[in-house]
Design a protein around this motif. Structure first.
Motif, PDB file in Angstrom:
ATOM      1  N   ASP A 219       0.834  -1.213   0.000  1.00 28.53           N
ATOM      2  CA  ASP A 219       0.000   0.000   0.000  1.00 28.53           C
ATOM      3  C   ASP A 219       0.868   1.263   0.000  1.00 28.53           C
ATOM      4  O   ASP A 219       0.611   2.216   0.749  1.00 28.53           O
ATOM      5  N   GLY A 220       1.936   1.234  -0.790  1.00 25.02           N
ATOM      6  CA  GLY A 220       2.778   2.419  -0.948  1.00 25.02           C
ATOM      7  C   GLY A 220       3.723   2.680   0.213  1.00 25.02           C
ATOM      8  O   GLY A 220       4.441   3.674   0.214  1.00 25.02           O
ATOM      9  N   GLU A 221       3.756   1.766   1.196  1.00 23.40           N
ATOM     10  CA  GLU A 221       4.670   1.982   2.338  1.00 23.40           C
ATOM     11  C   GLU A 221       5.635   0.820   2.491  1.00 23.40           C
ATOM     12  O   GLU A 221       5.232  -0.344   2.347  1.00 23.40           O
ATOM     13  N   LYS A 222       6.878   1.156   2.806  1.00 24.08           N
ATOM     14  CA  LYS A 222       7.858   0.091   3.062  1.00 24.08           C
ATOM     15  C   LYS A 222       7.479  -0.669   4.327  1.00 24.08           C
ATOM     16  O   LYS A 222       6.838  -0.104   5.224  1.00 24.08           O
ATOM     17  N   LEU A 223       7.870  -1.932   4.417  1.00 25.07           N
ATOM     18  CA  LEU A 223       7.562  -2.699   5.635  1.00 25.07           C
ATOM     19  C   LEU A 223       8.350  -2.106   6.810  1.00 25.07           C
ATOM     20  O   LEU A 223       9.500  -1.691   6.635  1.00 25.07           O
ATOM     21  N   ALA A 224       7.734  -2.089   7.985  1.00 20.59           N
ATOM     22  CA  ALA A 224       8.446  -1.672   9.190  1.00 20.59           C
ATOM     23  C   ALA A 224       9.594  -2.653   9.426  1.00 20.59           C
ATOM     24  O   ALA A 224       9.482  -3.834   9.065  1.00 20.59           O
ATOM     25  N   PHE A 225      10.677  -2.185  10.037  1.00 16.73           N
ATOM     26  CA  PHE A 225      11.831  -3.064  10.252  1.00 16.73           C
ATOM     27  C   PHE A 225      11.420  -4.320  11.050  1.00 16.73           C
ATOM     28  O   PHE A 225      11.831  -5.442  10.752  1.00 16.73           O
ATOM     29  N   GLY A 226      10.559  -4.107  12.050  1.00 19.86           N
ATOM     30  CA  GLY A 226      10.091  -5.235  12.875  1.00 19.86           C
ATOM     31  C   GLY A 226       9.341  -6.266  12.039  1.00 19.86           C
ATOM     32  O   GLY A 226       9.429  -7.475  12.294  1.00 19.86           O
ATOM     33  N   ASP A 227       8.608  -5.807  11.024  1.00 19.32           N
ATOM     34  CA  ASP A 227       7.877  -6.745  10.152  1.00 19.32           C
ATOM     35  C   ASP A 227       8.851  -7.566   9.296  1.00 19.32           C
ATOM     36  O   ASP A 227       8.627  -8.753   9.049  1.00 19.32           O
ATOM     37  N   VAL A 228       9.926  -6.901   8.854  1.00 18.24           N
ATOM     38  CA  VAL A 228      10.928  -7.610   8.049  1.00 18.24           C
ATOM     39  C   VAL A 228      11.548  -8.727   8.894  1.00 18.24           C
ATOM     40  O   VAL A 228      11.615  -9.894   8.490  1.00 18.24           O
ATOM     41  N   VAL A 229      11.971  -8.370  10.120  1.00 18.69           N
ATOM     42  CA  VAL A 229      12.634  -9.360  10.982  1.00 18.69           C
ATOM     43  C   VAL A 229      11.647 -10.480  11.338  1.00 18.69           C
ATOM     44  O   VAL A 229      11.979 -11.670  11.271  1.00 18.69           O
ATOM     45  N   SER A 230      10.419 -10.113  11.677  1.00 17.73           N
ATOM     46  CA  SER A 230       9.446 -11.131  12.094  1.00 17.73           C
ATOM     47  C   SER A 230       9.125 -12.099  10.970  1.00 17.73           C
ATOM     48  O   SER A 230       8.982 -13.301  11.192  1.00 17.73           O
ATOM     49  N   ASN A 231       8.995 -11.576   9.734  1.00 16.71           N
ATOM     50  CA  ASN A 231       8.680 -12.486   8.628  1.00 16.71           C
ATOM     51  C   ASN A 231       9.878 -13.356   8.259  1.00 16.71           C
ATOM     52  O   ASN A 231       9.702 -14.517   7.891  1.00 16.71           O
ATOM     53  N   ALA A 232      11.084 -12.793   8.394  1.00 18.38           N
ATOM     54  CA  ALA A 232      12.277 -13.621   8.168  1.00 18.38           C
ATOM     55  C   ALA A 232      12.293 -14.746   9.211  1.00 18.38           C
ATOM     56  O   ALA A 232      12.589 -15.909   8.908  1.00 18.38           O
ATOM     57  N   MET A 233      11.924 -14.406  10.440  1.00 19.09           N
ATOM     58  CA  MET A 233      11.921 -15.399  11.523  1.00 19.09           C
ATOM     59  C   MET A 233      10.855 -16.473  11.261  1.00 19.09           C
ATOM     60  O   MET A 233      11.090 -17.662  11.464  1.00 19.09           O
ATOM     61  N   LEU A 234       9.689 -16.041  10.758  1.00 23.30           N
ATOM     62  CA  LEU A 234       8.645 -17.011  10.420  1.00 23.30           C
ATOM     63  C   LEU A 234       9.148 -17.974   9.347  1.00 23.30           C
ATOM     64  O   LEU A 234       8.955 -19.186   9.440  1.00 23.30           O
ATOM     65  N   LEU A 235       9.832 -17.409   8.340  1.00 20.93           N
ATOM     66  CA  LEU A 235      10.313 -18.264   7.248  1.00 20.93           C
ATOM     67  C   LEU A 235      11.341 -19.276   7.768  1.00 20.93           C
ATOM     68  O   LEU A 235      11.337 -20.432   7.358  1.00 20.93           O
ATOM     69  N   VAL A 236      12.184 -18.824   8.688  1.00 26.00           N
ATOM     70  CA  VAL A 236      13.179 -19.732   9.260  1.00 26.00           C
ATOM     71  C   VAL A 236      12.457 -20.881   9.974  1.00 26.00           C
ATOM     72  O   VAL A 236      12.743 -22.065   9.767  1.00 26.00           O
ATOM     73  N   GLN A 237      11.465 -20.526  10.782  1.00 27.19           N
ATOM     74  CA  GLN A 237      10.760 -21.568  11.541  1.00 27.19           C
ATOM     75  C   GLN A 237       9.956 -22.464  10.615  1.00 27.19           C
ATOM     76  O   GLN A 237       9.937 -23.685  10.761  1.00 27.19           O
ATOM     77  N   ALA A 238       9.263 -21.825   9.645  1.00 24.71           N
ATOM     78  CA  ALA A 238       8.377 -22.598   8.778  1.00 24.71           C
ATOM     79  C   ALA A 238       9.167 -23.481   7.830  1.00 24.71           C
ATOM     80  O   ALA A 238       8.713 -24.544   7.426  1.00 24.71           O
ATOM     81  N   GLY A 239      10.382 -23.020   7.476  1.00 29.29           N
ATOM     82  CA  GLY A 239      11.118 -23.719   6.430  1.00 29.29           C
ATOM     83  C   GLY A 239      12.032 -24.820   6.919  1.00 29.29           C
ATOM     84  O   GLY A 239      12.410 -25.691   6.155  1.00 29.29           O
TER      85      GLY A 239
END
Ligand code: HEM
Length: 405
Positions: A219-239
């Protein structure tokens, strides 16, 4: 005295030590499904719910819940939300959740996966090389390391040396003995990813998933830094643990069922179907919660806003109403609409990657050590935490062969 099957079915607690016997756990699910479509637990996991949670245990209701995100939201309960450090694709609802998926989806496209086949085979071969000349080894080492190496090196963009630490922290976060240990491990994993992502902000882009998250706009806004880290963490756990657990199960199954192993070698075209059946049967993930957003009735039960419902994929995948001879692992099962990868809007984003890692992992072992069997007198070790469950050691013996390099 240990609780009976019936007592466990009255108050399901996936962390209970009795469930390190997977067959016993599935006996409990049979009783739960027989009693009612919805069981109860005082010990919910992943989303804190002080008053306990419902557990959907039959296939039909699990599918309905997964497809009805307007009533059964992926947002955690208010108590659970306090534990989240950012917006995660898995804890959002559409439309925002769909926008997160769009950012990550290209990385899991079938074309991208196909291009990785050769690298995955080479990484698997390196792991087999460690013990191939000796005639004995631990196949859990292949199952637990291959998905992490592949994901960190070729997609996420994290050092492969970090894989063992990330697996250990994830495991403690999900199954540590005390709340303090669990929270400490969540914090440790978050900090590790936080530092890794911070370091990347100062480096040139490398076209990997960390870069994609860092540069993504929603929606025209960059992801918050916390969202970047949290999604990277989700991918680590999920993967990591999911694919590793399912693959370790398959190695154990084939090491203890030599006729099935020989059949897969003789009929390699069966591999794709066998992988689906292993994912249905292994139950590498048992449950993910939903929070009731609006009052809703399902199969005679009324759910009120704020209540938590855990969708038990593993139990649904053994429902006889959906899968004839559900308690048998049938490698050439034809009709197999299993819920191992979930269903609905949150259906697993990494399923193409998981299938490929799994198929290649089986292919290389079956080709290079075709007569592997569980080592006589040695014991395979099974370990389940509250989310992923699989074998942590599968000691095998086979005819020694040459390394690939
Ligand atoms: C055999 C291996 C795997 C299994 C059994 C599995 C299972 C699942 C399941 C059941 C869900 C649905 C969760 C829900 O309904 O809330 C899911 C979602 C997800 N999976 Fe997997 N998974 C596997 C491998 C992977 C891999 C390798 C990755 C990535 C590297 C991955 C990334 C994800 C992500 C990001 C989601 C969230 C999607 C969303 O919320 O829209 N998974 N997975």
């Amino acid at each position: 005295m240990s609780p009976t099957v019936e007592q466990h079915a009255e108050n399901w607690d996936l962390r209970h030590a009795d469930f390190n016997d997977p067959d016993f756990l599935y006996d409990v699910y049979t009783v739960m499904r027989g009693n009612s479509p919805f069981a109860r637990t005082d010990n919910p996991f992943l989303s804190a719910t002080p008053s306990g949670a419902w557990v959907a245990v039959r296939y039909a209701e699990c599918v309905q819940i997964l497809q009805d995100w307007e009533h059964f939201s992926s947002s955690p309960t208010p108590e659970g939300a306090e534990q989240l450090a950012g917006d995660l694709v898995i804890t959002l609802d559409p439309p925002r959740q769909q926008k997160f998926r769009k950012v990550l989806n290209p990385y899991f496209s079938p074309a991208r996966m196909k291009a990785l086949r050769h690298e995955i085979a080479a990484e698997t071969d390196d792991l087999i090389d460690v013990f191939i000349e000796s005639g004995s080894g631990d196949l859990a080492e292949v199952a637990w390391r291959q998905p992490g190496i592949v994901f960190f090196k070729y997609l996420l963009g994290m050092p492969v040396d970090d894989v063992p630490l990330c697996v250990e922290l994830t495991d403690t976060a999900l199954n540590g003995a005390t709340e303090e240990a669990r929270m400490g491990a969540w914090g440790g994993l978050y900090q590790h990813l936080h530092d890794a992502v911070t370091a990347r902000t100062a480096e040139p882009p490398r076209d990997d998933m960390i870069d994609v998250l860092l540069s993504a706009e929603i929606d025209g806004e960059k992801l918050a830094f916390g969202d970047v880290v949290s999604n990277a963490m989700l991918l680590v756990q999920a993967g990591l643990e999911t694919t590793a657990s399912a693959m370790s199960f398959a190695y154990h199954y084939l090491a203890t069922h030599p006729a099935e192993r020989d059949r897969l070698i003789a009929e390699p075209d069966l591999l794709a179907r066998a992988v689906e059946e292993f994912i249905r049967f292994a139950g590498s993930i048992h449950g993910i919660p939903r929070t009731v957003a609006k009052e809703v009735e399902l199969s005679g039960c009324t759910f009120s806003p704020g209540e938590s419902v855990i969708v038990n994929y593993a139990s649904a995948n053994r429902d006889e109403e959906q899968f004839p001879e559900a308690a048998r692992c049938i490698l050439d099962r034809r009709e197999n609409r299993h819920l191992g990868f979930g269903a609905g809007v949150h259906r697993c984003l990494g399923s193409n990657l998981a299938r490929l890692e799994f198929q290649v992992g089986l292919e290389r072992v079956l080709t290079r050590m075709p007569d592997f069997t569980l080592t006589a007198g040695a014991e395979a070790k099974f370990h389940g935490n509250s989310v992923t469950r699989g074998f942590r050691s599968v000691p095998v013996t086979f005819t020694p062969a040459a390394r690939t390099r």
